[in-house]
Design an enzyme around this catalytic site. Structure first.
Site, PDB file in Angstrom:
ATOM      1  N   CYS A   1      56.464  10.779 120.754  1.00 36.86           N
ATOM      2  CA  CYS A   1      57.887  11.122 120.651  1.00 36.86           C
ATOM      3  C   CYS A   1      58.024  12.613 120.969  1.00 36.86           C
ATOM      4  O   CYS A   1      57.236  13.157 121.732  1.00 36.86           O
ATOM      5  CB  CYS A   1      58.435  10.757 119.278  1.00 36.86           C
ATOM      6  SG  CYS A   1      57.711  11.705 117.925  1.00 36.86           S
TER       7      CYS A   1
HETATM    8  O1  THJ Z   1      59.141  14.072 116.264  1.00 38.33           O
HETATM    9  S1  THJ Z   1      60.564  13.760 116.349  1.00 38.33           S
HETATM   10  O2  THJ Z   1      60.993  13.125 115.063  1.00 38.33           O
HETATM   11  O3  THJ Z   1      61.330  15.001 116.646  1.00 38.33           O
HETATM   12  S2  THJ Z   1      60.938  12.535 117.724  1.00 38.33           S
END
Ligand code: THJ
Length: 103
Positions: free
Chosen positions: A64
């Protein structure tokens, strides 16, 4: 099965030693602007297809932005039967500083 957290260094080592799948759960615009080589952008629309059509024996690396939301996502994929699931610490924001980025 549960997931493991993995550092970017460990991702590099893992990818040198074996084939992996990489899924990127960031939004499509961010993904289009740059992502890890061979990463697949996964969202609520395509996750079921991905799960159905992907080799669950192959290590799966979940990415992410910063390595936070990839953790619940990794837990979810582990619960779907993927045997070896990793959440990448630091996320793409750290990956892109020193590693190849594909557009
Ligand atoms: O790591 S995150 O929660 O910013 S996608």
């Amino acid at each position: 099965m549960n997931f493991k957290r993995i550092t970017i260094e460990e991702v590099n080592r893992l990818q040198e030693s074996q084939a992996t799948n990489v899924i990127d759960i960031r939004d499509p615009q961010a993904f289009a602007a740059g992502h890890m080589p061979n990463a697949v952008n996964i969202n609520n629309q395509n996750a079921a297809d991905y799960i159905e059509n992907t080799d669950k024996e192959m290590p799966l690396i979940v990415v992410c932005y910063h390595g936070h939301s990839s953790q619940p996502a990794a837990r979810y994929f582990a619960a779907q039967g993927f045997k070896d699931v990793y959440s990448m610490d630091g996320g793409f924001e750290v990956w892109k500083l020193n590693n190849p980025v594909e557009v």
